[in-house]
Design a protein around this motif. Structure first.
Motif, PDB file in Angstrom:
ATOM      1  N   MET A   1      -3.127  -3.988  16.080  1.00  0.00           N
ATOM      2  CA  MET A   1      -2.679  -3.169  14.117  1.00  0.00           C
ATOM      3  C   MET A   1      -1.192  -3.214  13.933  1.00  0.00           C
ATOM      4  SD  MET A   1      -6.457  -1.927  13.216  1.00  0.00           S
ATOM      5  CE  MET A   1      -6.456  -0.648  12.619  1.00  0.00           C
ATOM      6  N   ALA A   2      -1.274  -3.180  13.010  1.00  0.00           N
ATOM      7  CA  ALA A   2      -0.040  -2.908  12.639  1.00  0.00           C
ATOM      8  C   ALA A   2       0.578  -2.788  11.313  1.00  0.00           C
ATOM      9  CB  ALA A   2       1.095  -4.756  12.546  1.00  0.00           C
ATOM     10  N   LEU A   3       0.962  -1.571  10.815  1.00  0.00           N
ATOM     11  CA  LEU A   3       1.355  -1.400   9.464  1.00  0.00           C
ATOM     12  C   LEU A   3       2.481  -2.447   8.639  1.00  0.00           C
ATOM     13  CD1 LEU A   3       2.310   1.981   9.089  1.00  0.00           C
ATOM     14  CD2 LEU A   3       0.290   0.898   8.185  1.00  0.00           C
ATOM     15  N   LEU A   4       2.398  -3.546   7.558  1.00  0.00           N
ATOM     16  CA  LEU A   4       3.457  -4.619   7.304  1.00  0.00           C
ATOM     17  C   LEU A   4       3.877  -4.308   6.094  1.00  0.00           C
ATOM     18  CD1 LEU A   4       0.425  -6.524   6.446  1.00  0.00           C
ATOM     19  CD2 LEU A   4       1.864  -6.975   9.093  1.00  0.00           C
ATOM     20  N   LYS A   5       5.459  -4.246   6.234  1.00  0.00           N
ATOM     21  CA  LYS A   5       5.998  -4.387   5.254  1.00  0.00           C
ATOM     22  C   LYS A   5       5.873  -4.866   4.001  1.00  0.00           C
ATOM     23  CE  LYS A   5      11.095  -4.540   4.039  1.00  0.00           C
ATOM     24  NZ  LYS A   5      12.455  -4.880   4.282  1.00  0.00           N
ATOM     25  N   ILE A   6       5.621  -4.039   2.506  1.00  0.00           N
ATOM     26  CA  ILE A   6       5.423  -4.054   1.519  1.00  0.00           C
ATOM     27  C   ILE A   6       6.682  -4.738   0.522  1.00  0.00           C
ATOM     28  CG2 ILE A   6       4.195  -3.349  -0.477  1.00  0.00           C
ATOM     29  CD1 ILE A   6       2.210  -1.356   1.101  1.00  0.00           C
ATOM     30  N   ALA A   7       6.159  -6.018  -0.021  1.00  0.00           N
ATOM     31  CA  ALA A   7       6.903  -6.797  -0.718  1.00  0.00           C
ATOM     32  C   ALA A   7       7.432  -5.248  -2.649  1.00  0.00           C
ATOM     33  CB  ALA A   7       7.221  -7.413  -0.839  1.00  0.00           C
ATOM     34  N   ARG A   8       8.392  -4.708  -2.873  1.00  0.00           N
ATOM     35  CA  ARG A   8       8.293  -4.969  -4.635  1.00  0.00           C
ATOM     36  C   ARG A   8       9.256  -5.216  -5.170  1.00  0.00           C
ATOM     37  NH1 ARG A   8      12.396   0.277  -3.097  1.00  0.00           N
ATOM     38  NH2 ARG A   8      13.697  -1.785  -1.465  1.00  0.00           N
ATOM     39  N   MET A   9       8.009  -5.786  -6.104  1.00  0.00           N
ATOM     40  CA  MET A   9       8.348  -6.032  -7.522  1.00  0.00           C
ATOM     41  C   MET A   9      10.781  -6.423  -7.764  1.00  0.00           C
ATOM     42  SD  MET A   9       8.015  -5.932 -11.649  1.00  0.00           S
ATOM     43  CE  MET A   9       8.296  -7.253 -12.676  1.00  0.00           C
ATOM     44  N   MET A  40      -2.945  -0.868   3.377  1.00  0.00           N
ATOM     45  CA  MET A  40      -3.343  -0.770   2.162  1.00  0.00           C
ATOM     46  C   MET A  40      -3.568   0.785   1.872  1.00  0.00           C
ATOM     47  SD  MET A  40      -6.695  -1.772  -0.418  1.00  0.00           S
ATOM     48  CE  MET A  40      -7.442  -1.621   1.154  1.00  0.00           C
ATOM     49  N   PHE A  41      -4.568   1.813   3.131  1.00  0.00           N
ATOM     50  CA  PHE A  41      -5.152   2.739   3.491  1.00  0.00           C
ATOM     51  C   PHE A  41      -4.095   4.345   3.539  1.00  0.00           C
ATOM     52  CE2 PHE A  41      -8.934   0.539   4.272  1.00  0.00           C
ATOM     53  CZ  PHE A  41      -9.254   1.047   3.414  1.00  0.00           C
ATOM     54  N   ASP A  42      -2.855   3.369   4.536  1.00  0.00           N
ATOM     55  CA  ASP A  42      -2.022   3.942   4.426  1.00  0.00           C
ATOM     56  C   ASP A  42      -0.949   4.441   3.324  1.00  0.00           C
ATOM     57  OD1 ASP A  42       0.152   5.154   6.690  1.00  0.00           O
ATOM     58  OD2 ASP A  42       1.418   3.899   5.678  1.00  0.00           O
ATOM     59  N   ALA A  43      -0.590   3.258   2.898  1.00  0.00           N
ATOM     60  CA  ALA A  43       0.422   3.546   1.774  1.00  0.00           C
ATOM     61  C   ALA A  43       0.362   4.909   0.899  1.00  0.00           C
ATOM     62  CB  ALA A  43      -0.143   1.853   0.770  1.00  0.00           C
ATOM     63  N   PRO A  44      -1.236   5.235  -0.189  1.00  0.00           N
ATOM     64  CA  PRO A  44      -2.278   4.500   0.143  1.00  0.00           C
ATOM     65  C   PRO A  44      -2.275   3.566  -1.484  1.00  0.00           C
ATOM     66  CG  PRO A  44      -2.409   7.046  -0.728  1.00  0.00           C
ATOM     67  CD  PRO A  44      -1.035   6.692  -0.452  1.00  0.00           C
ATOM     68  N   GLY A  45      -3.555   3.410  -0.911  1.00  0.00           N
ATOM     69  CA  GLY A  45      -3.737   1.992  -2.671  1.00  0.00           C
ATOM     70  C   GLY A  45      -5.079   1.582  -1.994  1.00  0.00           C
ATOM     71  N   VAL A  46      -5.462   0.915  -3.315  1.00  0.00           N
ATOM     72  CA  VAL A  46      -7.207   0.797  -3.174  1.00  0.00           C
ATOM     73  C   VAL A  46      -7.177  -1.372  -2.983  1.00  0.00           C
ATOM     74  CG1 VAL A  46      -7.639   3.004  -4.353  1.00  0.00           C
ATOM     75  CG2 VAL A  46      -7.246   0.448  -5.785  1.00  0.00           C
ATOM     76  N   GLY A  47      -5.735  -2.364  -3.469  1.00  0.00           N
ATOM     77  CA  GLY A  47      -5.559  -3.144  -3.180  1.00  0.00           C
ATOM     78  C   GLY A  47      -4.803  -3.354  -2.634  1.00  0.00           C
ATOM     79  N   LEU A  48      -4.476  -4.865  -1.937  1.00  0.00           N
ATOM     80  CA  LEU A  48      -3.511  -5.393  -1.478  1.00  0.00           C
ATOM     81  C   LEU A  48      -3.920  -7.022  -1.479  1.00  0.00           C
ATOM     82  CD1 LEU A  48      -0.951  -4.345  -0.823  1.00  0.00           C
ATOM     83  CD2 LEU A  48      -1.386  -4.323   1.924  1.00  0.00           C
ATOM     84  N   ALA A  49      -2.452  -7.731  -1.678  1.00  0.00           N
ATOM     85  CA  ALA A  49      -2.496  -9.279  -1.810  1.00  0.00           C
ATOM     86  C   ALA A  49      -1.724  -9.379  -0.941  1.00  0.00           C
ATOM     87  CB  ALA A  49      -2.538  -9.919  -3.180  1.00  0.00           C
ATOM     88  N   GLY A  50      -1.808 -11.183  -0.566  1.00  0.00           N
ATOM     89  CA  GLY A  50      -0.500 -11.988   0.441  1.00  0.00           C
ATOM     90  C   GLY A  50       0.650 -11.619   0.198  1.00  0.00           C
ATOM     91  N   CYS A 105       0.702  -0.414  -8.776  1.00  0.00           N
ATOM     92  CA  CYS A 105       0.718  -0.801  -7.946  1.00  0.00           C
ATOM     93  C   CYS A 105       1.588  -1.071  -6.554  1.00  0.00           C
ATOM     94  CB  CYS A 105       0.928  -2.070  -8.367  1.00  0.00           C
ATOM     95  SG  CYS A 105       1.212  -3.452  -7.033  1.00  0.00           S
ATOM     96  N   LEU A 106       0.624  -0.993  -5.369  1.00  0.00           N
ATOM     97  CA  LEU A 106       2.203  -1.028  -4.515  1.00  0.00           C
ATOM     98  C   LEU A 106       3.064  -1.854  -4.155  1.00  0.00           C
ATOM     99  CD1 LEU A 106      -0.916  -0.695  -1.226  1.00  0.00           C
ATOM    100  CD2 LEU A 106       0.509   0.766  -2.668  1.00  0.00           C
ATOM    101  N   SER A 107       3.492  -2.512  -5.352  1.00  0.00           N
ATOM    102  CA  SER A 107       5.015  -2.957  -5.397  1.00  0.00           C
ATOM    103  C   SER A 107       5.973  -2.951  -6.173  1.00  0.00           C
ATOM    104  CB  SER A 107       5.032  -4.723  -5.352  1.00  0.00           C
ATOM    105  OG  SER A 107       3.839  -4.907  -4.479  1.00  0.00           O
ATOM    106  N   LEU A 108       5.209  -1.319  -6.901  1.00  0.00           N
ATOM    107  CA  LEU A 108       6.120  -1.158  -8.520  1.00  0.00           C
ATOM    108  C   LEU A 108       6.018   1.060  -7.897  1.00  0.00           C
ATOM    109  CD1 LEU A 108       5.147  -3.588  -9.613  1.00  0.00           C
ATOM    110  CD2 LEU A 108       6.587  -2.896 -11.347  1.00  0.00           C
ATOM    111  N   PRO A 109       6.923   1.545  -6.559  1.00  0.00           N
ATOM    112  CA  PRO A 109       5.864   2.756  -5.579  1.00  0.00           C
ATOM    113  C   PRO A 109       6.241   3.525  -7.380  1.00  0.00           C
ATOM    114  CG  PRO A 109       7.586   1.790  -4.675  1.00  0.00           C
ATOM    115  CD  PRO A 109       7.264   0.803  -5.248  1.00  0.00           C
TER     116      PRO A 109
END
Ligand code: NI
Length: 181
Positions: A1-9, A40-50, A105-109
């Motif tokens: 299990m690992a939290l991944l870094k989320i890319a921003r726009m 996704m759950f940590d962010a939190p959000g409802v969706g995430l793409a590769g 979108c998690l990429s535009l917090p």
């Protein structure tokens, strides 16, 4: 299990088409899905793409929480993985076949905007067992899947907006209403 870094726009990985996945049953892909759900759950959000987690491959995870089951799809939906999803609008574009709702979108917090989407879509994808999933989706379910699949084609929701005047920071918008049509 690992939290991944989320890319921003603005990050180039969000702007390019993601690669087709040849083997949906690859154990490394299952681990990626676990990590994407955790992120996704940590962010939190409802969706995430590769591409949002710096993996340019055609994988999406999402779920519909109980408190977001907007009409006409009132039901919550369990955490789901889509591999190589393909979408098809089920109505020709005409009056009534699309709707406008606020998206984030998690990429535009911290930001959101009004986006037009098809109300009903056909979905074909694979799961982590390599089985084919075929479904008809509508309402919020159709919207979230369209949003996430756009990420696989290098599209971020502001690029879908008809009118950028509704785009901005939620913290500057004290009367954030659930808008439109
Ligand atoms: Ni997004």
């Amino acid at each position: 299990m690992a939290l991944l870094k989320i890319a921003r726009m603005g990050h180039p990985i969000l702007m390019k088409p993601a690669e087709y996945i040849e083997d949906p049953t690859d154990p490394a892909l299952a681990q990626l899905a676990v990590d994407m759900f955790e992120t996704m759950f940590d962010a939190p959000g409802v969706g995430l793409a590769g591409p949002q987690v710096h993996v340019s491959r055609r994988i999406v995870v999402y779920y519909i929480p109980e408190d977001r089951g907007d009409d006409p799809e009132p039901d919550a939906f369990p955490p789901t993985v889509l591999i190589n999803p393909v979408l098809e609008p089920l109505d020709t574009v005409s009056q009534g076949s699309t709707s406008v709702m606020r998206e984030a979108c998690l990429s535009l917090p911290g930001m959101s905007g009004l986006v037009r989407r098809h109300k009903r879509i056909g979905l074909t994808a694979q799961n982590l067992q390599g089985q084919t999933i075929e479904r008809e989706l509508d309402g919020f379910h159709a919207r979230i899947v369209q949003h996430e699949c756009d990420h696989l084609d290098g599209i971020v929701y502001p690029m879908r907006m008809d009118d950028l005047s509704s785009f901005g920071y939620d913290s500057e918008r004290p009367e954030l209403s659930e808008d439109e049509e």
